[in-house]
Design a protein around this motif. Structure first.
Motif, PDB file in Angstrom:
ATOM      1  N   SER A  72       0.180   5.834  -2.248  1.00  0.00           N
ATOM      2  CA  SER A  72      -0.118   4.123  -2.172  1.00  0.00           C
ATOM      3  C   SER A  72       0.550   2.927  -2.822  1.00  0.00           C
ATOM      4  N   LEU A  73       1.430   3.547  -1.586  1.00  0.00           N
ATOM      5  CA  LEU A  73       2.147   2.630  -0.346  1.00  0.00           C
ATOM      6  C   LEU A  73       2.112   2.556   1.217  1.00  0.00           C
ATOM      7  N   PHE A  74       1.334   1.022   1.332  1.00  0.00           N
ATOM      8  CA  PHE A  74       1.172   1.213   2.846  1.00  0.00           C
ATOM      9  C   PHE A  74       2.870  -0.077   3.726  1.00  0.00           C
ATOM     10  N   ILE A  75       3.058   0.646   4.356  1.00  0.00           N
ATOM     11  CA  ILE A  75       3.953  -0.673   5.341  1.00  0.00           C
ATOM     12  C   ILE A  75       3.313  -0.611   6.280  1.00  0.00           C
ATOM     13  N   LEU A  76       3.214  -2.153   7.172  1.00  0.00           N
ATOM     14  CA  LEU A  76       2.937  -2.332   8.480  1.00  0.00           C
ATOM     15  C   LEU A  76       4.224  -2.470   9.441  1.00  0.00           C
ATOM     16  N   ARG A  77       4.192  -2.585  10.335  1.00  0.00           N
ATOM     17  CA  ARG A  77       5.406  -3.145  11.315  1.00  0.00           C
ATOM     18  C   ARG A  77       4.578  -4.218  12.765  1.00  0.00           C
ATOM     19  N   ARG A  78       5.407  -4.916  13.014  1.00  0.00           N
ATOM     20  CA  ARG A  78       4.874  -5.937  13.970  1.00  0.00           C
ATOM     21  C   ARG A  78       6.202  -6.563  14.580  1.00  0.00           C
ATOM     22  N   GLY A  79       6.657  -5.726  15.164  1.00  0.00           N
ATOM     23  CA  GLY A  79       8.010  -6.230  15.891  1.00  0.00           C
ATOM     24  C   GLY A  79       8.965  -6.347  15.041  1.00  0.00           C
ATOM     25  N   GLN A  80       9.690  -7.316  14.514  1.00  0.00           N
ATOM     26  CA  GLN A  80      10.541  -8.134  13.522  1.00  0.00           C
ATOM     27  C   GLN A  80       9.684  -7.947  11.944  1.00  0.00           C
ATOM     28  N   SER A  81       8.554  -7.935  11.974  1.00  0.00           N
ATOM     29  CA  SER A  81       7.681  -8.596  10.793  1.00  0.00           C
ATOM     30  C   SER A  81       7.321  -7.212   9.968  1.00  0.00           C
ATOM     31  N   ILE A  82       7.385  -7.539   9.155  1.00  0.00           N
ATOM     32  CA  ILE A  82       6.800  -6.323   8.086  1.00  0.00           C
ATOM     33  C   ILE A  82       6.569  -5.858   6.504  1.00  0.00           C
ATOM     34  N   LEU A  83       5.754  -5.540   6.439  1.00  0.00           N
ATOM     35  CA  LEU A  83       4.377  -6.053   5.208  1.00  0.00           C
ATOM     36  C   LEU A  83       4.841  -4.654   4.309  1.00  0.00           C
ATOM     37  N   TYR A  84       4.654  -5.103   3.029  1.00  0.00           N
ATOM     38  CA  TYR A  84       4.674  -3.891   1.817  1.00  0.00           C
ATOM     39  C   TYR A  84       2.659  -4.321   1.292  1.00  0.00           C
ATOM     40  N   MET A  85       2.554  -3.287   1.174  1.00  0.00           N
ATOM     41  CA  MET A  85       0.860  -2.941   0.752  1.00  0.00           C
ATOM     42  C   MET A  85       1.181  -1.793  -0.939  1.00  0.00           C
ATOM     43  N   LEU A  86       1.118  -2.736  -2.056  1.00  0.00           N
ATOM     44  CA  LEU A  86       1.220  -1.569  -3.207  1.00  0.00           C
ATOM     45  C   LEU A  86       0.037  -1.607  -4.210  1.00  0.00           C
ATOM     46  N   VAL A  87      -0.680  -0.396  -4.169  1.00  0.00           N
ATOM     47  CA  VAL A  87      -2.798  -0.042  -4.458  1.00  0.00           C
ATOM     48  C   VAL A  87      -1.979   0.571  -5.335  1.00  0.00           C
ATOM     49  N   TYR A  88      -2.397  -0.378  -6.606  1.00  0.00           N
ATOM     50  CA  TYR A  88      -3.324   0.617  -7.790  1.00  0.00           C
ATOM     51  C   TYR A  88      -4.565   0.522  -8.029  1.00  0.00           C
ATOM     52  N   VAL A  89      -5.472   1.250  -8.077  1.00  0.00           N
ATOM     53  CA  VAL A  89      -6.995   0.982  -8.028  1.00  0.00           C
ATOM     54  C   VAL A  89      -7.350   0.464  -7.233  1.00  0.00           C
TER      55      VAL A  89
END
Length: 386
Positions: free
Chosen positions: A129-146
């Protein structure tokens, strides 16, 4: 009714719900399991975000289960009050999931997961349920609980673009700063982020008529020890089981009650009046610590260390030892546990080694994906058997 952290009503909600209890496995549904984000993952990602001074956004999905596509063929009677007068004997064939269906949570998760993968997110292997997005030096975390989602990262422009794209694909509420997530109050101050479950505790005390109880300073009495045979069995154990179940979720921000809650949980199959008195003592302890929680410090050090301990044959009935550990990321506690070991140990040394092994496994799991995905240098691990 959905409430705000201060107890006021946020809004009223009404839904059409299917009678999922009439469904038959293998006929109406196959898989029903839907993963949710682990509490350890939430605390670690929030700690990294606060330590690096990243923005943290939360958002809710409107009627999340209605947006999941069904893989099975499901029919439903026409809802009361909305029956077609010309075709009263017709039934509805569902194309989308609906609340009440056993497969609805899984259908929603797969719908969201497939979308996130198509836009470049990577699904974590350790926590699905953890999704990670990388674009070069950029990083995003998305945490999903339903249907509750947290998003954080080091690139504000990428974060806003991702949230806008998500709102285009799904019906979501406007994103806002993290303040109340999964019944956890989040208060961000210049020095960090404080997480507590004040409203949850007050609701639990009100439900058990303990709001006027006198607080105590410790969650459990040192003696006598609770055993399965102590006391007189309760005539109706339902309240005990309900309260202890609620206390298990309260351990999200209260590592200080982990041992007591674990001990009380072992007695749920045959609770007695002594066990109920111990539960009420814990509630009295919570009465005096409603605003206590964990504090995630800004500019925190990313050094991972843990403390472990174990008793030997601590349970006088089955002689099984109990081990416990707490893991820190810098100054912040991110993972903790107190539970009985598997089987009887032959010495205190063996009990300690088992505790160290469990703690090392937790450390390695955190290190391998939570920390290394954030930084590739300056990470250290240590373990103290104290």
């Amino acid at each position: 009714m959905k409430y705000n952290p201060d107890g006021t009503v946020n809004r009223y909600k009404a839904r059409l719900v299917a009678k999922g209890y009439n469904q038959k496995a293998g006929l109406d549904y196959e898989e029903t399991f839907s993963p949710v984000i682990k509490s350890t993952t939430i605390r670690i990602v929030l700690d990294v975000a606060v330590g690096c001074d990243w923005p943290i956004r939360q958002l809710d999905v409107n009627n999340a289960f209605l947006q999941g596509t069904l893989q099975e063929e499901v029919y439903m009677c026409q809802p009361p009050g909305f029956v077609d007068a010309d075709r009263p004997d017709y039934v509805c064939k569902l194309r989308k999931a609906i609340y009440g269906l056993k497969q609805a949570p899984r259908a929603w998760y797969l719908e969201l997961r497939n979308y996130l993968l198509t836009v470049g997110f990577v699904n974590s292997i350790a926590d699905t349920s953890l999704f990670i997005l990388r674009r070069g030096q950029s990083i995003l975390y998305m945490l999903v609980y339903v249907d509750d989602i947290l998003v954080t990262g080091n690139d504000v422009a990428l974060l806003n673009m991702t949230l806008d794209a998500l709102a285009t694909r799904f019906s979501v509420k406007d994103h806002e700063e993290l303040h109340y997530f999964l019944r956890v109050e989040a208060i961000r101050v210049p020095t960090g982020l404080h997480l507590n479950q004040r409203k949850y505790i007050l609701d639990l005390l009100a439900r058990t008529n303990m709001l006027e109880a006198k607080p105590v300073h410790t969650p459990m009495a040192t003696s006598p020890k609770l055993t399965i045979t102590s006391g007189i069995p309760l005539v109706d154990p339902s309240q005990y089981r309900s309260v202890v179940g609620s206390l298990q979720y309260l351990a999200f921000t209260h590592p200080d009650i982990s041992f007591v809650v674990n001990r009380l949980s072992q007695l749920m199959h045959s609770p007695t009046d002594h066990h109920w008195q111990a539960t009420k003592r814990l509630l009295r302890y919570l009465k005096g610590t409603t605003t206590h929680g964990i504090f995630l410090k800004r500019n925190n050090l990313l050094s991972l260390h843990a403390y472990s301990d174990a008793d030997w044959t601590g349970d006088s009935v089955d002689y099984v030892s109990t081990n416990g550990y707490i893991t820190y990321l810098g100054y912040s506690p991110v993972s903790w546990s107190s539970k009985k070991q598997n089987g009887v140990t032959r010495s205190s040394t063996e009990a300690e080694y088992r505790s160290v092994a469990n703690t090392s496994s937790e450390l390695r799991w955190i290190y391998c994906w939570n920390i290394k995905t954030r930084l590739q240098n300056g990470i250290s691990m240590s373990l103290d058997d104290s």
